[in-house]
Scaffold this motif. Sequence first.
Motif, PDB file in Angstrom:
ATOM      1  N   UNK A  74     -35.373  17.222 -30.587  1.00 23.51           N
ATOM      2  CA  UNK A  74     -36.083  16.269 -29.740  1.00 23.51           C
ATOM      3  C   UNK A  74     -36.759  15.178 -30.571  1.00 23.51           C
ATOM      4  N   UNK A  75     -37.368  15.553 -31.677  1.00 19.06           N
ATOM      5  CA  UNK A  75     -38.019  14.553 -32.545  1.00 19.06           C
ATOM      6  C   UNK A  75     -36.995  13.579 -33.122  1.00 19.06           C
ATOM      7  N   UNK A  76     -35.867  14.087 -33.566  1.00 21.91           N
ATOM      8  CA  UNK A  76     -34.818  13.220 -34.116  1.00 21.91           C
ATOM      9  C   UNK A  76     -34.295  12.285 -33.029  1.00 21.91           C
ATOM     10  N   UNK A  77     -34.066  12.823 -31.826  1.00 22.57           N
ATOM     11  CA  UNK A  77     -33.540  11.998 -30.725  1.00 22.57           C
ATOM     12  C   UNK A  77     -34.542  10.920 -30.320  1.00 22.57           C
ATOM     13  N   UNK A  78     -35.810  11.269 -30.229  1.00 24.99           N
ATOM     14  CA  UNK A  78     -36.821  10.296 -29.822  1.00 24.99           C
ATOM     15  C   UNK A  78     -37.067   9.238 -30.893  1.00 24.99           C
ATOM     16  N   UNK A  79     -36.941   9.631 -32.140  1.00 25.77           N
ATOM     17  CA  UNK A  79     -37.225   8.718 -33.238  1.00 25.77           C
ATOM     18  C   UNK A  79     -36.042   7.820 -33.590  1.00 25.77           C
ATOM     19  N   UNK A  80     -34.851   8.188 -33.151  1.00 25.31           N
ATOM     20  CA  UNK A  80     -33.644   7.457 -33.538  1.00 25.31           C
ATOM     21  C   UNK A  80     -33.596   6.080 -32.877  1.00 25.31           C
TER      22      UNK A  80
END
Length: 184
Positions: A74-80
């Motif tokens: 989730x963090x990677x997806x939101x930060x991408x």
Amino acid sequence: PSGPLFQNTEEYKESPPEWLSHFVSGEVAHTANLFCSLMATICSYDPVGRGLPYGSFFSGGLQEEMVDKALQILCVALDFQPKEDEDKDAEPFEATWFLVDNSQLQAQSYGLGYRGSKDLDDLVPSKAAVWGEKVPGHDRGDGWIQVGDFYLPEELEGKRVLVAQDAEDQMHAMRKPGNVYRYM
């Protein structure tokens, strides 16, 4: 798969993983379901352990590992932040937007299956344009709409399943965000 571990930020931004670009694009049929599942996994975690102090000592760490992985995804997806492609920006102006319409056919399916060629039997597994969504494509004048590398038939069983949208609808459809997870 361990390539990103050995890349600096500029290299990673220049060639991001294909799965991540696809995952956040909004083109995945179950984007909202994936987001909600990740959120539910994270939010339902009880770090105390069934309400008991130090309860995690009495149970395995499997749930904690799953929450950790869900949080990382989730963090990677939101930060991408997807790289803006000049060719991609030009494409919608040349393409026509089509509504995938089931009002005449009344099919009991999830959507209209993409084809690998201009052959009704050449279905692409696990790839469909969902009923009610709008897709950008090029009318080839032969009953087929080319969407990227795939094709959709304009009609099935003599019933129209793709309806060209007017210019105002096309402009509205082009406002799709680069990372849909940021708008959920």
